[in-house]
Design an enzyme around this catalytic site. Sequence first.
Site, mmCIF file in Angstrom:
data_model
loop_
_atom_site.group_PDB
_atom_site.id
_atom_site.type_symbol
_atom_site.label_atom_id
_atom_site.label_comp_id
_atom_site.label_asym_id
_atom_site.label_seq_id
_atom_site.Cartn_x
_atom_site.Cartn_y
_atom_site.Cartn_z
ATOM 1 C CE LYS A 1 -3.672 1.360 2.526
ATOM 2 N NZ LYS A 1 -4.638 1.813 3.993
ATOM 3 C CB SER A 4 -8.309 3.582 2.892
ATOM 4 O OG SER A 4 -7.440 2.526 3.189
ATOM 5 C CB SER A 55 -7.841 1.094 5.278
ATOM 6 O OG SER A 55 -8.688 2.277 5.582
#
Lengths: 500, 156
Positions: A80, A155, A179
Amino acid sequence: MTGLADLGAAELADLLASGQVSSVEAVQACLDRIEAADAAVGAFLHVDADRALAAARAVDARRAAGADLPPLAGVPVAVKDAFAMTGAPTTCGSRLLEHWRPPYDSSVVRRLQEAGLVIVGKTNMDEFAMGSSTENSAFGPTRNPWDLGRIPGGSGGGSAAALAAYEAPLAIGSDTGGSIRQPAAVTGTVGVKPTYGGVSRYGLVAMASSLDQPGPCARSVLDAALLHAVIGGYDPKDSTSIDAPVPDVVAAARSGDVAGLRIGVVAELGGEGYAPGVEQRFHEAVALLEAAGAKVSEVSCPHFDLALAAYYLIMPSEASSNLARFDAMRYGLRVGDDGSRSAEQVMRLSRARGFGDEVKRRVILGTYALSSGYFDAYYGSAQKVRTLIGQDFTAAFERVDVLVSPTCPTTAWPFGERLADPLSMYKADLCTIPSNLAGGPAASFPAGLAPEDGLPVGFHVMAPPLAEDRLYLVGTALERALEPSGAPLAARLVGKELTL
Amino acid sequence: MISHWLIGWISQLGRCLRPRADGCSCPHASAFGQRWLRLSSAAAVRMGRARRQELGVILSLSPQEVARLADLARIELSLAEQERLAGQLDVILAAVAVVGPAAQGDIRPTSHPLPLVNVFRPDVLAPGLGQADVLAMSPAQEGGRFKVPRILEEEA
């Protein structure tokens, strides 16, 4: 014969260890898949093929020289874009950090590299991890491989979509309110939020420091456990890192024995507002676990109804403070510096240009909640509710070993549906937030597809602090019960044409 | 007076529950919203107006107040942004206000999931980041230092 990109991390690791496959071949297979699918999926913000192949060649050379390599050496992984990594951009999905290249590596990245994993790229995310759909990325949304017209969760939608699209067998996420777990749920993949302090936050761009927690993402439970074992454990660079051994998550994932395990179904997390297919698959999963020997009962956690409200005070408060560092002075976007404006004016203009709508909304909300006169009513009260939620967990774990619920009340929704209505977006995290507030570990495992729309449903498991092994026991038991062949839910996407 | 306030409360919450102008609405989100609405309204009724004032909870932010908050947060906002945010923040603040009545009584606040202790690394010399690395990402630099706009406002 399936291609190398279709294999999980455990299978790949076996082939690599036995010399049947090289890391260069495995990494090239992922790069080819990214080349073919990512124009449609948009999981990656940055892919460095040359660097990945060089790292793969180095692992192959060490193996050829007879070195004793860690279990996942040579396996590709996606990270990420919230984790600092030298030699690559770390944008956090924000214009403000569009051109930032960190001068240091996050501990997670360093541990991946030390274990010989090959980082193929950085994945898309809601800006500064604020969102549940990845629509808040300044660089465009990621699409859900199950239905390209729908959100991949957020997210960490990029990491989850990269797994579901078979662009990488492993990925790293970070979870502040869900997330990792909510994207896993809506993409039919596995996502684990470890105990707070279980995986180092050093080098993770901070959103809400008392809630943020990095964790593993994968298509299968065992793969997630193998990655968890690599990144978990004490790190002196993170002052909130727990100095205790990581539970044996790999052994738990290989075992999957839930005989006698006490499972509590959270009464408050279900019913009205939950999609029928989500409820159906959730209850079927509970029945499967019961058939596998678990003891199921219903447990009430009365304050969970308040978790979302407490979270939307605590998280913006911490975020408004953390994001104050983006001041356009030392790094990041600077606009309007034409000699006529003061530093403060440049700061205001730069933050206005660099932050997107959701970030502005949360920073201003947090500024309000922390402001003199309202602090006690909002932030102070939210902190007390946090105590009540922790007490709910403590009381529940005296009666049961794990708590379960759906991960997300609905399946993936169409793009745009919740953008104009922040509250409806926030509600996607209703079930995942309590574990962030209390700090215990939690995970989302695939529970099948909702009958009404054919989209993945997530099964959410919560455990007491440092009892991650219980999550993996349940995950593997469910995985075996749902698919005796052992194929992950996302295997149904193999061969799917992913073009717009 | 109380009824006037209640109507305001419910209409603010209702704003987030109304079908969108483009006709696109999510049945789950809306059913969800209605559950939320009931929880929040019930809590508000329990709280009462006097107690609400005593707690300092306000349920309506003007665009001017948003502008003041944006000023504190060092974010330049357009008038349109101020107005849009005022409406959205109203809805969010009304929804999160349920923490107020729930947090009455002698409850220890939790700021962190772990008992925080001061942590020291071993006192061992180790190289830090070099000056070039630190300055490499700066928007402007001069003479080995960060170059920033003037920090004093113009004299009147």
